[in-house]
Write an enzyme that holds these catalytic residues in place. Structure first.
Site, PDB file in Angstrom:
ATOM      1  N   ASP A 160      -6.221  -3.096   1.776  1.00 41.13           N
ATOM      2  CA  ASP A 160      -5.107  -1.968   1.795  1.00 41.13           C
ATOM      3  C   ASP A 160      -5.845  -0.849   2.041  1.00 41.13           C
ATOM      4  O   ASP A 160      -6.583  -0.694   2.895  1.00 41.13           O
ATOM      5  CB  ASP A 160      -4.658  -2.061   0.362  1.00 41.13           C
ATOM      6  CG  ASP A 160      -3.296  -1.889   0.324  1.00 41.13           C
ATOM      7  OD1 ASP A 160      -2.648  -0.671   0.654  1.00 41.13           O
ATOM      8  OD2 ASP A 160      -2.442  -2.489  -0.300  1.00 41.13           O
ATOM      9  N   HIS A 232      -1.426   3.571  -2.156  1.00 42.35           N
ATOM     10  CA  HIS A 232      -1.023   2.473  -2.029  1.00 42.35           C
ATOM     11  C   HIS A 232      -1.841   1.291  -2.220  1.00 42.35           C
ATOM     12  O   HIS A 232      -1.603   0.408  -3.221  1.00 42.35           O
ATOM     13  CB  HIS A 232      -0.575   2.092  -0.314  1.00 42.35           C
ATOM     14  CG  HIS A 232       0.021   0.971  -0.081  1.00 42.35           C
ATOM     15  ND1 HIS A 232      -0.302  -0.417   0.320  1.00 42.35           N
ATOM     16  CD2 HIS A 232       1.636   0.868  -0.052  1.00 42.35           C
ATOM     17  CE1 HIS A 232       0.552  -1.257   0.211  1.00 42.35           C
ATOM     18  NE2 HIS A 232       1.929  -0.489   0.421  1.00 42.35           N
ATOM     19  N   SER A 561       5.288  -4.396  -0.808  1.00 41.38           N
ATOM     20  CA  SER A 561       3.920  -4.306  -1.125  1.00 41.38           C
ATOM     21  C   SER A 561       3.719  -4.349  -2.623  1.00 41.38           C
ATOM     22  O   SER A 561       2.636  -4.882  -2.972  1.00 41.38           O
ATOM     23  CB  SER A 561       3.654  -2.800  -0.520  1.00 41.38           C
ATOM     24  OG  SER A 561       3.368  -2.854   0.819  1.00 41.38           O
TER      25      SER A 561
END
Length: 808
Positions: A160, A232, A561
């Site tokens: 990520d 994220h 996600s």
């Protein structure tokens, strides 16, 4: 990255630890009661319910000697009701206000009165978590958590944007040193001083990024170390394997005990995504390294932003095949390009592909119009409220820009008003900042047909809420028809309950059919992906806007996600409970035990349309962790079967070598010559295509008994459309000590061949195998017509080109 991940979908497609099951049921039923009453009163307008009225004590008129007298006068001012309103409590120490029994219409009147801050329906509360563990049924007392040891020593590789190691979700309290099987390293430096017992490895992959950009990473903008400057990666890592954190939350929202799916699993962070995206070369290098390092599960919330590339041009598919060869399960997000068809990515059959769903937690923020109508919305705004005051209301299209683009609003028309901005075109939170810059006091983000009734909460910088399409249409009509329209926004905090029902499938969640291989149903499952609380970076604010100075330990965001790491963590738990199972068996257990009814007992709703979802949208269904612990039967798949599948889809030995990397080429003529159709892959779901001249399709499957009893009998039950006859042979599987794997053949015969030149028609069904204890369910998707024509020219334009990927 948060705004970008949902923007893709908008542009392209449109803790209490409960001691017993009985106590869970009691809490669930209790939570159902009030929402039901709310719904009933909303319909009739005359039924009484309890409301808590929060007031501003500074606005108490001096004519009243006490607060109680003021409150009583408020009630006397309300329209006559057959049920007189009486104050239940007066609050004056912790809060200012009172509780009272009112009708819904009376509550709407109270909301508009001076000094009234909010009017909130009374609710039964409980100590709660990030809430997805509870929504998924995970418990410390029984089921997957205690039976897996919380995935202790299982290693999840999170590929990520990196990780922010100082967050409380990554505490290693109670954890030992890294497992002896771990072979990875921690890339330390001034910006990333050390790893820990929780984060046992961290690496950054940027060479592909630098090569494509023609310059080094700009370290004044983003860290070249594994440190996460986007948020994220920290969010996905803490969702999959975050440690237990008390009093977690985003400002006043979702406050409670936060914990990841696999609280004792270890995290290996591989930073592959940068400010412009994620490059295939870096992704593949990280996947390769993760396998070498000894991870057990790879969680990858990254994928193509358009149609899924062919398997042999998809670095994620290629890397995932190599991972499967080494016993590593790869869990990927399906994408945020819904609700368009054929939009699911990461659709190789050896990947566990995850779509996004809602949970039973909301962050309501109501729009109250000047005529008394109330429309429900959602928001994470945490600043000064509008204090119940009404403001003039204007539609942004009447002020220069319906989407509230930067610089597009006429401040002379917007100043001092609440602005209705249509959703789409630019980042959601950015719209509010544009309104604020133009002098507006609040924003109503209005869904259009592309987003339907899907509501996503955002931590706005201005009092703002998002409403669904139906409410948005009525609010716009109100502005057009009323010469002096007004409104206010009432923020109601965090609400958990059975109304609205959950799960629903997010409109942005990418869906099938599978355009590469129609015989493989994708996505595989859905999992929580809307308004998910998890850890966040310290480098940016919760909105990911440069103008946002706030810094938070946790953030609430949405996307596939967020659903992917939920399933990655569940896979880690299953891996610990059943270390001998292959990645395909783990995947099968999650698919065949998934459920297909929401908490009101109805089929899932697709938020894009408001109608029923289908297996092309939600795959096998919503994951059910505790049932997956004991699935009864599994559909296992060996690497050689995946090779036979590649032969069946028409790949030659050179293409297949990309995946298997054998020294000798694969000879498809001799490799599983009886494999036939790609649909014969031993997949836990079925996708059938009736094309020109094809009215009968047959597939073969093999199931393996993994239950506690060696001698057991499973019987089949099938259902489907009336135009298709479905037969199973044999219809009874008898397992014994010497035969724990048995095959069956399922045949689909269409009695109504559609016009092959017409648009595709679809119908659905399913097959269940049951021994009286276990139910092993597989969805069936059936289509008539021609398959999707998809070319690959865009992927073969240059031998040295690299495809970019986006976080999802």
């Amino acid at each position: 990255m948060k705004e970008e991940e949902i923007r893709i979908g908008e542009m392209v497609g449109r803790m209490a630890i409960v001691p017993s099951i009985s106590f869970v049921l009691f809490l669930f039923l209790s939570l159902c009661l009030l929402p039901s009453a709310i719904s009933s009163s909303h319909q009739s307008g005359s039924e009484l319910e309890t409301f808590i009225i929060h007031v501003s004590s500074s606005e108490k008129p001096p004519v009243f000697a006490t607060d109680h007298h003021w409150y009583a006068s408020i009630l006397r001012s309300l329209p006559h009701s057959p049920h007189p309103s009486q104050i239940i409590y007066t609050y004056k120490h912790a809060v200012n206000g009172f509780s009272v029994r009112l009708t819904h219409s009376q509550a709407a009147q109270v909301r508009r009165l001076p000094g009234v801050l909010s009017v909130i329906p009374d609710q039964i509360r409980q100590l709660h978590t990030t809430h997805t563990p509870q929504f998924l049924g995970l418990s410390d007392v029984s089921g997957l958590w205690p039976n897996s040891g919380y995935a202790e020593d299982v290693i999840i590789g999170v590929l990520d944007t990196g990780i922010w190691p100082e967050r409380p979700s990554f505490s290693d309290s109670g954890l030992s040193l890294a497992p002896s099987t771990w072979k990875g390293i921690c890339e330390t430096g001034p910006d990333f001083p050390a790893c820990s017992g929780k984060i046992i490895g961290a690496r950054a992959f940027y060479k592909g990024y630098e090569a494509a950009m023609g310059r080094p990473v700009d370290e004044s903008v983003e860290s070249k170390s594994p440190r996460d400057t986007e948020g994220h990666g920290t969010h996905t890592a803490s969702t999959a394997a975050g440690s237990t954190v008390e009093n977690a939350g985003l400002f006043k929202y979702a406050v409670g005990e936060a914990r990841g799916m696999a609280t004792k699993a270890r995290i290996a962070a591989y930073k592959i995504c940068w400010s412009v995206g994620c490059f295939d070369s870096d992704i593949l290098a990280a996947m390769d390294q993760a396998v070498a390092d000894g991870v057990h599960v790879i969680s990858l919330s990254v994928g193509a932003s358009g149609f899924a590339p062919p398997y042999d041009y998809d670095s994620i598919a290629i890397g995932a095949f190599g991972a499967a060869q080494n016993g590593v399960l790869v869990s990927c997000s399906a994408g945020n390009s819904g609700p368009g068809t054929y939009t699911a990515v990461n659709i190789a059959p050896w990947i566990l592909t995850v779509g996004a769903s809602t949970i039973d937690r909301e962050f309501p923020a109501d729009v109250v119009l000047g005529d008394g109508r109330v429309f429900g919305g959602v928001s994470l705004y945490s600043g000064d409220s509008l204090d119940g005051l009404e403001f003039p209301l204007i539609y942004a299209a009447d002020s220069g820009s319906r989407y509230c683009y930067s610089g597009g609003l006429d401040s002379s028309k917007v100043a001092g008003k609440i602005v209705i901005c249509d959703r789409g075109g630019n980042a959601r939170v950015e719209k509010g900042s544009v309104v604020k810059a133009a002098g507006g006091v609040g924003m109503i983000m209005a869904n259009t047909a592309e987003s339907g009734e899907e509501l996503i909460a955002d931590s706005h910088l201005i009092p703002a809420t998002m409403v669904g399409q139906m409410a948005a249409d009525k609010i716009r009509d109100y502005v057009r028809s009323n010469p002096s329209p007004t409104a206010t926004i009432v923020f109601r905090g965090t609400v958990i309950g059975a109304s609205p029902s959950a799960p629903k499938v997010a409109a942005f969640s990418s869906r099938g059919p599978n355009h590469l291989t129609p015989e493989i149903l994708k996505p595989d499952v859905i999992a929580p992906g809307v308004n998910i609380l998890a850890g966040w970076t310290g480098a940016i604010g919760p909105t990911d806007l440069d103008i946002d100075p706030r810094r938070v330990d946790f953030n609430i965001i949405s996307g596939t996600s967020m659903s992917c790491p939920h399933v990655s963590g569940l896979a880690a738990l299953l891996r610990k409970a059943h270390p001998q199972w292959s990645p395909a068996a783990l995947k099968s257990a999650l698919m065949t035990t998934a459920y297909n009814l929401d908490n009101s007992g109805n089929n899932f709703t697709d938020l894009a349309t408001g109608g029923e979802s289908s297996p092309f949208i939600h795959g096998a269904g919503h994951v059910d962790p505790n049932r997956a612990l004991d699935p009864g039967l599994v559909y296992d798949i060996s690497v050689s079967e995946y090779v036979a599948f590649l032969c069946a889809v028409g790949y030659d030995s050179k293409q297949i070598e990309i995946f298997v990397r054998d020294h000798s080429p694969v000879d498809c003529a001799s490799h599983s010559p009886n494999f036939g159709s790609p649909g014969n892959l031993n997949y836990p779901s079925f996708s059938v295509m009736f094309g020109p001249g094809t009215d009968v399709v047959s597939y073969t499957r093999v199931v393996t008994n993994v239950g506690s009893s060696l001698d057991v009998v499973y019987e089949a039950k099938v259902w489907g459309p009336s135009t298709v006859e479905i037969t199973v042979s044999p219809s009874k599987l008898v397992f014994n000590a010497t035969n724990q794997s048995l095959s069956y053949r399922i045949t689909f015969s269409s009695s109504s061949i559609k016009d092959p030149t017409a648009a595709l028609a679809a119908a659905f069904g399913g097959i269940e195998w049951s021994d009286g204890t276990h139910i092993v369910r597989s969805p069936i998707a059936i289509r008539w017509g021609q398959s999707f024509d998809y070319g690959i020219s865009s992927y073969v334009s240059g031998s040295n080109s690299e495809s970019g990927r986006s976080v999802l």
